[in-house]
Design a protein around this motif. Structure first.
Motif, PDB file in Angstrom:
ATOM      1  N   SER A  92      75.950 132.880  52.517  1.00 15.85           N
ATOM      2  CA  SER A  92      76.536 133.592  51.373  1.00 15.85           C
ATOM      3  C   SER A  92      77.961 134.058  51.608  1.00 15.85           C
ATOM      4  N   PHE A  93      78.340 134.256  52.874  1.00 11.25           N
ATOM      5  CA  PHE A  93      79.651 134.828  53.161  1.00 11.25           C
ATOM      6  C   PHE A  93      80.735 134.057  52.426  1.00 11.25           C
ATOM      7  N   GLY A  94      81.548 134.781  51.707  1.00 11.83           N
ATOM      8  CA  GLY A  94      82.697 134.166  51.043  1.00 11.83           C
ATOM      9  C   GLY A  94      82.387 133.577  49.689  1.00 11.83           C
ATOM     10  N   SER A  95      81.094 133.546  49.308  1.00 10.22           N
ATOM     11  CA  SER A  95      80.750 132.810  48.081  1.00 10.22           C
ATOM     12  C   SER A  95      81.378 133.421  46.832  1.00 10.22           C
ATOM     13  N   SER A  96      81.681 134.725  46.879  1.00 13.60           N
ATOM     14  CA  SER A  96      82.331 135.346  45.719  1.00 13.60           C
ATOM     15  C   SER A  96      83.702 134.731  45.449  1.00 13.60           C
ATOM     16  N   TRP A  97      84.366 134.262  46.518  1.00 18.63           N
ATOM     17  CA  TRP A  97      85.699 133.677  46.347  1.00 18.63           C
ATOM     18  C   TRP A  97      85.631 132.247  45.782  1.00 18.63           C
ATOM     19  N   TYR A  98      84.459 131.604  45.974  1.00 16.23           N
ATOM     20  CA  TYR A  98      84.381 130.186  45.611  1.00 16.23           C
ATOM     21  C   TYR A  98      84.296 129.974  44.101  1.00 16.23           C
ATOM     22  N   LYS A  99      83.838 131.011  43.411  1.00 17.35           N
ATOM     23  CA  LYS A  99      83.505 130.811  41.997  1.00 17.35           C
ATOM     24  C   LYS A  99      84.678 130.350  41.146  1.00 17.35           C
ATOM     25  N   HIS A 100      85.881 130.773  41.523  1.00 19.23           N
ATOM     26  CA  HIS A 100      87.046 130.439  40.683  1.00 19.23           C
ATOM     27  C   HIS A 100      87.248 128.931  40.588  1.00 19.23           C
ATOM     28  N   SER A 101      86.743 128.188  41.604  1.00 17.46           N
ATOM     29  CA  SER A 101      86.853 126.724  41.511  1.00 17.46           C
ATOM     30  C   SER A 101      85.497 126.115  41.143  1.00 17.46           C
ATOM     31  N   GLN A 102      84.656 126.925  40.499  1.00 16.59           N
ATOM     32  CA  GLN A 102      83.318 126.487  40.068  1.00 16.59           C
ATOM     33  C   GLN A 102      82.476 125.949  41.227  1.00 16.59           C
ATOM     34  N   PHE A 103      82.507 126.662  42.337  1.00 15.02           N
ATOM     35  CA  PHE A 103      81.576 126.387  43.436  1.00 15.02           C
ATOM     36  C   PHE A 103      80.617 127.578  43.444  1.00 15.02           C
ATOM     37  N   TYR A 104      79.408 127.324  42.970  1.00 16.53           N
ATOM     38  CA  TYR A 104      78.410 128.388  42.842  1.00 16.53           C
ATOM     39  C   TYR A 104      77.401 128.235  43.956  1.00 16.53           C
ATOM     40  N   LEU A 105      77.487 129.100  44.948  1.00 17.62           N
ATOM     41  CA  LEU A 105      76.609 129.015  46.115  1.00 17.62           C
ATOM     42  C   LEU A 105      75.717 130.246  46.127  1.00 17.62           C
TER      43      LEU A 105
END
Lengths: 381, 381
Positions: A92-105
């Motif tokens: 999960s680490f960092g997953s909040s940052w991924y969302k802007h490029s539509q990477f939903y983890l």
């Protein structure tokens, strides 16, 4: 809307002492080529991205690199969940940052049961969680099995689900049911770990991970993609593929497979040592595959593994069909000094000790001849 | 341009068997309040975000949460590097996605020696790396020590560095030099791990991590921020703070400290057991601090740790100033049945056995009186 369904990458996997990372890198590079070619609207990864909660660092590097290529360089939305082999927190680490490029983890199960929306499709993410975790999260003491847990979670999702939209559940579980299921099978697998396929009825498509064969379940709408590669010899005969789904705005979809072609397949080979080492045989083989070899020879063999590896460098496992000795069934090979046994009796004892086959009368005859000849020559000296 | 310099958070640290995570959470929440108040243009974290390469999952959660608050919720650029306690690869995962919100995390040293530009300041990031790694990266066989490695890396940076701009190096190293340095000190620390402060001359400011005291070096431009919290009793008397730097477009800067106030300080306490357990004494103490207690009592004490913990719940370490026994220096306490020793002789033997102090003539006199009294009473019976 087109998406690719894959699962069970198991990065960092060790098979019979050999790290699969380079093989995985090769397979994932093929995967990226398929993504570039198919241009899907999303890539769905249904858990077990890693093989263990603390994967080796080169597996961490590999996942980072591959996901970046897919998500950022190829601008493809990614929808991924943690499987039972992943560490929910570490993934999960960092997953909040991924969302802007539509990477939903989704690593850890949360109380948000709202879907992620990608190109008109609602993806409901259910990362792997033990029943106890779901019981605590939902504050529902009636949850004891994976079946209970999934039922309760889907119940929460249904509160907001619009059945007229395309809804996809992404999960990591041991799902049984559909056409091939029968009660024996359910019973033989042992109830509490399994989840019935009927639970996923509200969804247009259920993208599963956990079982490594795409044929693990025969169901119209509930499917495993299968693992990225073969990860054990029990999977040697399974098809490995990724699924391409094209879905309309009602949730109707078409489904097809695409295969990866790894340089090293994982296969089983059976034969006599001499035959396997014969160029006439092995020249037709893919020599660099990962092999489990079963030798059919009787009797002792001198260092067969090294002889085989000179031809087949990636023998991972060697078995003998006929066990050389089975000490429990036989008397031990003891001769006391007082015993007077004929040479033939002694050889028979030795033969039955060293092989599992019978010392037949044919064999006895041949051996008696040999012994007689030798004794005669001894007497002449 | 204003930035905060911090380092050595060591999330997941275990001190004398106690996880510091909740203390760290509290300190970092105070840190976030300072960020909200100071509104810096960047937060610089100079390594050792975690205490170890595979930190506990709650430390992973904590770092994720805190960095998200600073970087995304408070829209503050973050510049961070890996320290020797971090795993370069594990920390790096996902860092490519962070950049869009100006979170620059450099886990692994790379061949890119270009700075990260934040609000007009050039930040040169040097994550911790062993000399061997730098030797390989730069293909320079002359690199053997940390000094060689840092010198070579800074050499590469200088090729593009514009000395008329504000340039900040962010590093994690054992740096010596400046006003307090003398040759003895360098020698006593042992050469190869150290880096001379003079190497950082090309930079307007060098933001260091590794040493836990902000006073570890006295230098105008090369500074440690010190660790987030006290992480060992040897740090009990150190100041803990974060540094606030305001820099103009020429690289001139002002520097000031701000402190965090943890609920649990880490302190050393010394005294006799009775005194420490006396309300007159302990009512003036911060009872919940993490304590190392040194007892000055002579002789045996019954379960002192549990008595102390009833008053001071967070005693982490207990020591006796006077060792109860030092068996090597003394004869063992053996009495054979044939030996005839006076009661006084026996007591003297016992006393020297059980304490490290001398059985002085004063003590002898007192004891002789007691024994005589007892023997007289015995005789009367």
């Amino acid at each position: 809307m087109k998406f690719i369904h894959t699962a069970d990458w198991h990065l960092g996997k060790l098979v019979h002492g050999v790290y699969m990372t380079e093989n995985q890198r090769e397979a994932l590079n093929q995967f990226i080529e398929i993504v570039a070619e198919e241009k899907p609207d999303a890539v769905v990864i249904a858990g077990d991205l890693y093989d263990r909660s603390v994967p080796p660092t080169d597996a961490v590097d590999l996942l980072d690199e591959i996901l970046f290529k897919i998500n950022v360089e190829l601008s493809t939305p990614v929808v991924a969940i943690a499987g039972n082999h992943d560490s929910a927190e570490r993934l999960s680490f960092g997953s909040s940052w991924y969302k802007h490029s539509q990477f939903y983890l989704s690593g850890k199960l949360t109380k948000s049961f709202k879907p992620v929306q990608v190109n008109g499709v609602n993806f409901y993410l259910v990362p792997f969680a033990e029943p106890g975790v779901v019981r605590q999260l939902l504050e529902d003491d009636s949850i004891h099995s994976h079946q209970d847990a999934m039922k309760a979670l889907i119940g929460k999702m249904e509160e907001h689900l619009n059945p007229n939209e395309p809804n996809v559940l992404v999960g990591h579980a041991f799902v049984l049911g559909g056409q091939t299921s029968d009660s024996e099978r359910v019973l033989s697998v042992g109830g509490s770990g399994c989840v019935g396929a009927e639970l996923f009825e509200p969804f247009s498509y259920t993208a599963l991970g956990h079982l490594h064969s795409p044929d693990a379940i025969k169901h119209d709408k509930v499917k495993y993609s299968g693992s990225l590669l073969k990860y054990s010899f029990s999977e040697a005969k399974q098809n490995k593929s990724i699924s391409i789904i094209e879905m309309d705005e009602k949730g109707n979809f078409s489904h097809r497979y695409r295969s990866l072609n790894p340089t090293h397949d994982m296969r089983e080979l059976e034969g006599h040592l001499e035959e396997l080492l014969d160029p006439f045989f092995y020249e037709k083989q893919r020599l660099h595959d990962y092999l489990k070899i079963t030798l059919l020879d009787e009797g002792a063999l001198l260092d067969p593994i090294n002889k085989l590896r000179q031809v087949y460098p990636n023998v991972l496992h060697l078995e003998r069909k006929i066990d050389i000795t089975d000490m429990k069934k036989k008397q031990s090979f003891n001769i006391t000094r007082n015993e007077k046994k004929s040479e033939l009796d002694l050889f028979e004892q030795f033969y039955t000790e060293m092989t599992t086959s019978e010392f037949s009368s044919d064999k006895k005859e041949v051996m008696a001849d040999v012994i007689e000849k030798v004794l005669r020559e001894e007497a002449v000296k």
